[in-house]
Design a protein around this motif. Structure first.
Motif, short mmCIF file in Angstrom:
data_model
loop_
_atom_site.label_atom_id
_atom_site.label_comp_id
_atom_site.label_asym_id
_atom_site.label_seq_id
_atom_site.Cartn_x
_atom_site.Cartn_y
_atom_site.Cartn_z
N GLY A 328 -20.36 8.68 0.16
CA GLY A 328 -19.84 9.40 1.31
C GLY A 328 -20.06 10.90 1.18
O GLY A 328 -20.66 11.38 0.21
N ALA A 329 -19.58 11.65 2.15
CA ALA A 329 -19.68 13.11 2.12
C ALA A 329 -18.69 13.69 3.12
O ALA A 329 -18.44 13.09 4.16
CB ALA A 329 -21.09 13.57 2.49
N THR A 330 -18.11 14.84 2.77
CA THR A 330 -17.36 15.56 3.80
C THR A 330 -18.27 16.54 4.52
O THR A 330 -18.07 16.83 5.69
CB THR A 330 -16.16 16.33 3.20
OG1 THR A 330 -16.64 17.20 2.19
CG2 THR A 330 -15.16 15.38 2.59
N GLU A 331 -19.26 17.04 3.81
CA GLU A 331 -20.27 17.92 4.41
C GLU A 331 -21.60 17.65 3.71
O GLU A 331 -21.63 17.30 2.53
CB GLU A 331 -19.96 19.39 4.09
CG GLU A 331 -18.89 20.07 4.87
CD GLU A 331 -18.78 21.54 4.41
OE1 GLU A 331 -18.52 22.38 5.26
OE2 GLU A 331 -18.97 21.82 3.20
N SER A 344 -12.64 20.80 5.58
CA SER A 344 -13.22 21.74 6.54
C SER A 344 -12.56 23.11 6.48
O SER A 344 -13.10 24.09 6.97
CB SER A 344 -13.08 21.17 7.96
OG SER A 344 -11.71 20.94 8.24
N ARG A 345 -11.40 23.20 5.83
CA ARG A 345 -10.74 24.50 5.68
C ARG A 345 -11.10 25.17 4.36
O ARG A 345 -10.64 26.28 4.08
CB ARG A 345 -9.22 24.31 5.75
CG ARG A 345 -8.74 23.65 7.02
CD ARG A 345 -7.34 23.10 6.86
NE ARG A 345 -7.27 22.12 5.77
CZ ARG A 345 -6.15 21.54 5.36
NH1 ARG A 345 -5.01 21.84 5.93
NH2 ARG A 345 -6.17 20.66 4.37
N ALA A 374 -13.54 14.29 13.41
CA ALA A 374 -12.47 15.13 13.96
C ALA A 374 -13.04 16.40 14.59
O ALA A 374 -12.61 17.50 14.29
CB ALA A 374 -11.45 15.46 12.88
N ARG A 375 -14.00 16.23 15.39
CA ARG A 375 -14.73 17.24 16.17
C ARG A 375 -15.45 18.29 15.32
O ARG A 375 -15.85 19.34 15.80
CB ARG A 375 -13.83 17.90 17.22
CG ARG A 375 -12.90 18.95 16.71
CD ARG A 375 -12.05 19.53 17.80
NE ARG A 375 -11.16 20.53 17.27
CZ ARG A 375 -11.53 21.77 16.98
NH1 ARG A 375 -12.75 22.17 17.25
NH2 ARG A 375 -10.68 22.61 16.46
N LEU A 435 -22.60 18.68 20.60
CA LEU A 435 -21.39 17.97 21.02
C LEU A 435 -20.11 18.70 20.60
O LEU A 435 -19.13 18.71 21.33
CB LEU A 435 -21.37 16.56 20.40
CG LEU A 435 -22.45 15.60 20.90
CD1 LEU A 435 -22.48 14.35 20.03
CD2 LEU A 435 -22.20 15.22 22.34
N SER A 436 -20.14 19.31 19.43
CA SER A 436 -18.89 19.82 18.87
C SER A 436 -18.82 21.34 18.84
O SER A 436 -17.76 21.90 18.58
CB SER A 436 -18.72 19.31 17.43
OG SER A 436 -19.74 19.85 16.62
N GLY A 437 -19.95 22.00 19.09
CA GLY A 437 -19.99 23.45 18.88
C GLY A 437 -20.23 23.75 17.41
O GLY A 437 -20.21 22.86 16.56
#
Lengths: 469, 290
Positions: A328-331, A344-345, A374-375, A435-437
């Motif tokens: 997996g990956a968060t980014e 993301s923070r 989550a956008r 889609l998300s900016g």
């Protein structure tokens, strides 16, 4: 002389605990573990200070020790993963010293090489006999494999086994032998079974996760690696387990007889073993009760140490024999560097675990993740923290298609020939941002709160302070 | 070519954002059943914005509006039509008059927005006994009509029958709708298979519908899309046979032969027409690999 000791505190005293020591813990009890908090409570009661915790992973259940970080009992943490409030506390700078993140393979390498010197290993054991022959396969707190505790038991100066199921000598089917154990402590409970392993592992029904999983399985099918003797590793979450489900269908249909599955073992991988997809399961950790039972009963399901799993300095290790892994990956960034440490923070929410080990070892490393979560877009110009170098990642699979690392031209050609939806990673990035900016850049503090080491010991990245409002 | 038409609830951003990753030939952005009355407004805004940001969408975009016996359908059209979806899917259509009523409203909006009139199509959903009996009139009521779509769940309630997996209770409706659609030279889309977990049942139901002449099928779960697409695509065997037929005919023409046989069977005009349909469908689906 009996090894049985009345309490953890007594055992620590007998082991000669003092300021500045390193104490180690394994994470097989996961988010149900009570032993680490009990031990730190004893350290505070003893007035011990300046302890380094060497824990293979830390979870939300360990959050009560944040108070010990604030009062100077614990001043250093070395780990492979810090979830929940534990990660947030490190990010917020609650430790006096920098935390050190190592992969699951690098940790035993540094224990054996002397870079991590463990003064006292505290080993939670679901079953033990009075001499310390212990196992995770039995007892009401059964967790299965004790693979991550094995190097600690072997190399620590003193070893304390903590159990809630003391059985008569000898416990024949032990994972850690009495020869390595100094003290045995019996407590009422080493943890909450509900947090240790789940009763069943469910495959996602989320259509996005299933789409990603299907693409991941199809990419393995067309990679050229799926043939007799195939070896595989996947995680227990979301899309990755669903990918195993699709892979099982493919392997049975094509009558491919794989060699082994490595893990992080779930009931679903047990099912693949029993269906004849694989000859064996190599198990450094169990995720559910089905896996625990299989480990107990099936000779083809073998418990292995963290060293054998992934140590880069071992004479050989399983990670280096893997054909395909799904991670997996968060980014992920456009150079395929992967972040699994921060959210993301920019706050620590996990860690590499074995991510960077198996990515380096496997012939095909697949990152499977939703393009937008989550956008927020998955793909960024530069990840906030490099957990796994992009040079070891072959393929990113999302619900909108897959991007091949340009370093692996052969794979790209194979997937294109199979008419799979191969796109440039920048196209996927643009699609997500459409889609998300585009997210605002993160603003991080100046102070470094954690070093992220690569499995060869080099500094991969540093995580800076981030205090939540 | 529409093999699968997947519903996406108009009030769920996550589904909308991921909708075009599931592989459906057409997406139905739903303002009707999937959206509670209290959320109609927000769903309209979401669907409008979705259409605005998906101008380059490669598949067909359809909006299901509320039925004409509600207060919502005009506002639905006013919100979404200016964003030029490919089609509107009106519900509970039971006669040509209803089609004409909707068409007048659409035309007024198109004129007000400076759009070409008639540029947005219609796919009437037939889900009442009257709708089925009026199928040909509905299909022929306006050149906007591109397809007739069967809604089996509401229909069985109107028929006072019980919906079953076997579907004998809607067999008449299915065949009647296909016949009317083909007579009016529009597409026929079948009712969805509603057991999300029964993939074998889905395959059998879709294959049966294909056999009756439907060109595609509604889909209520993204998990059904791959199977429905597969069933409504020509099989390799069909493609091979079509290729042989067309090759045979071309060769006969070249040699000046009037009558030809293939595998011991006369090749007549209907067989050639069917082969051409299969060939065209395969080319659309598989592109240059075909």
């Amino acid at each position: 002389m009996s090894k049985l000791t009345a309490s953890i505190k007594d055992a620590l005293v007998s082991a000669g605990v003092r300021d500045g020591m390193t104490l180690s813990f394994h994470h097989h009890l996961r988010n149900g573990d009570a032993v680490l908090v009990m031990t730190v409570t004893a350290l505070r009661e003893l007035g011990i200070r300046d302890i380094t915790l060497s824990a293979s992973a830390l979870f939300q259940v360990h959050a009560p020790i944040i108070a010990a970080m604030e009062d100077g009992t614990i001043t250093g943490i070395e780990t492979g993963y810090a979830g929940g409030d534990m990660g947030a506390a490190i990010s917020a700078g609650k430790l006096q010293r920098k935390a050190v993140f190592r992969s699951h393979g690098h940790r035993p390498a540094d224990i054996e090489g002397g870079k991590i010197h463990i003064d006292i290993a505290v080993i939670a054991a679901p079953t033990s006999d009075p001499e310390g022959n212990c196992s995770g396969k039995y007892g009401r707190s059964a967790c299965g494999s004790l693979g991550y505790a094995m190097p600690d038991a072997q190399f620590a100066d003193r070893v304390i086994v903590v159990t809630d199921n003391l059985v008569d000598y000898p416990l024949v089917d032990f994972s850690i032998p009495e020869t390595q154990v100094d003290y045995v402590v019996t407590v009422d409970s080493i943890g909450d079974p509900r947090g240790i392993v789940s009763s069943t592992t469910r495959i996602t029904r989320d259509p996005v996760g299933l789409r990603i999983a299907k693409y991941a399985a199809d990419s393995i099918l067309h990679s050229g690696l799926l043939k007799d003797g195939f070896s595989f590793q996947t995680g227990a979450g979301g899309a990755t387990l669903a990918a195993a489900m699709y892979l099982k269908e493919i392997m049975l249909k094509k009558e491919v007889h794989g060699s082994f599955c490595m893990g992080g073992i779930t009931g679903y991988l047990v099912d693949m073993l029993e269906s004849g997809c694989f000859e064996s399961l190599m198990d450094v950790q169990c995720f559910d009760l089905t896996a625990v039972e299989s480990l107990r009963k099936n000779p083809g399901h073998r418990e292995v140490s963290a060293t054998q799993y992934a140590s880069p300095t071992a004479k050989s290790c399983i990670a280096d024999r893997l054909d395909a892994v799904i991670l997996g990956a968060t980014e992920i960034d456009t150079d395929f560097n992967v972040n699994v440490h921060t959210d993301s923070r920019g706050v620590i929410m996990g860690g590499s675990g074995g991510h960077s080990d198996v990515a380096a070892g496997a012939k095909l490393t697949i990152i499977a993740a939703p393009l937008i979560r989550a956008r927020l877009p998955l793909i960024v110009d530069r990840v906030n923290c490099i957990s796994t170098p992009g040079s070891t990642v072959d393929l990113l699979v999302t619900q909108y298609g897959m991007a091949v690392n340009p370093l692996n031209r052969e794979l790209e050609q194979r997937l294109r020939d199979a008419k799979l939806p191969v796109v440039d990673i920048r196209e996927l990035q643009a699609r997500a941002e459409n889609l998300s900016g585009r997210p605002q850049p993160l603003i991080m503090g100046d102070r470094v709160v954690a070093d992220v080491l690569y499995r060869d010991g080099s500094l991969l990245d540093q995580i800076r302070m981030k205090e939540l409002l | 070519m529409i093999r699968s038409m997947a519903f996406l609830p108009g009030n769920t951003p996550n589904m909308l954002i991921n909708g075009d990753s599931f592989g459906a030939d057409a997406l139905i952005l739903d303002l009707e059943d999937a959206v509670a009355p209290s959320q109609k407004d927000s769903a309209r805004i979401l669907v409008r914005n979705y259409l605005r940001t998906h101008k380059d969408h490669s598949g067909t975009l359809v909006v299901r509006i509320n039925s004409t016996d509600t207060d919502y359908w005009r506002e639905d059209l006013q919100a979404v039509l200016p964003e030029r979806p490919d089609c509107i899917l009106p519900t509970k259509v039971d006669g040509a008059d209803m089609v004409r009523l909707i068409c007048r409203e659409m035309e007024a909006i198109e004129r007000a927005c400076g759009m070409e009139t008639g540029s947005v199509g219609l796919m009437p959903l037939l889900e009442t006994a009257m709708g089925i009996e009026q199928a040909f009139a509905i299909a022929s009521a306006s050149p906007r009509v591109k397809a007739l779509v069967l809604g089996g769940e509401d229909l069985t309630a109107d028929l006072h029958s019980k919906r079953t997996k076997e579907g004998m209770e809607i067999l008449y409706a299915r065949t009647r709708l296909v016949c009317a659609a083909r007579a009016a030279r529009v597409e026929a889309i079948d009712t969805p298979f509603t057991d999300v977990n029964d993939m074998e049942g889905l395959r059998a139901d879709a294959a049966f519908a294909k056999g009756l002449g439907f060109g595609g099928k509604l889909v209520i779960s993204p998990r059904h899309i791959d199977t429905v697409n597969e069933v409504f695509s020509p099989s390799q065997e069909e493609i091979d046979y079509a290729r042989e037929v067309l090759h045979c005919i071309a060769e006969a023409k070249e040699n000046g032969l009037g009558v030809v046989a293939l595998r011991g069977k006369m090749i007549d005009a209907p067989i050639v027409a069917r082969a051409q349909q299969v060939f065209d469908a395969a080319r659309t689906i598989y592109g240059d690999i075909f």
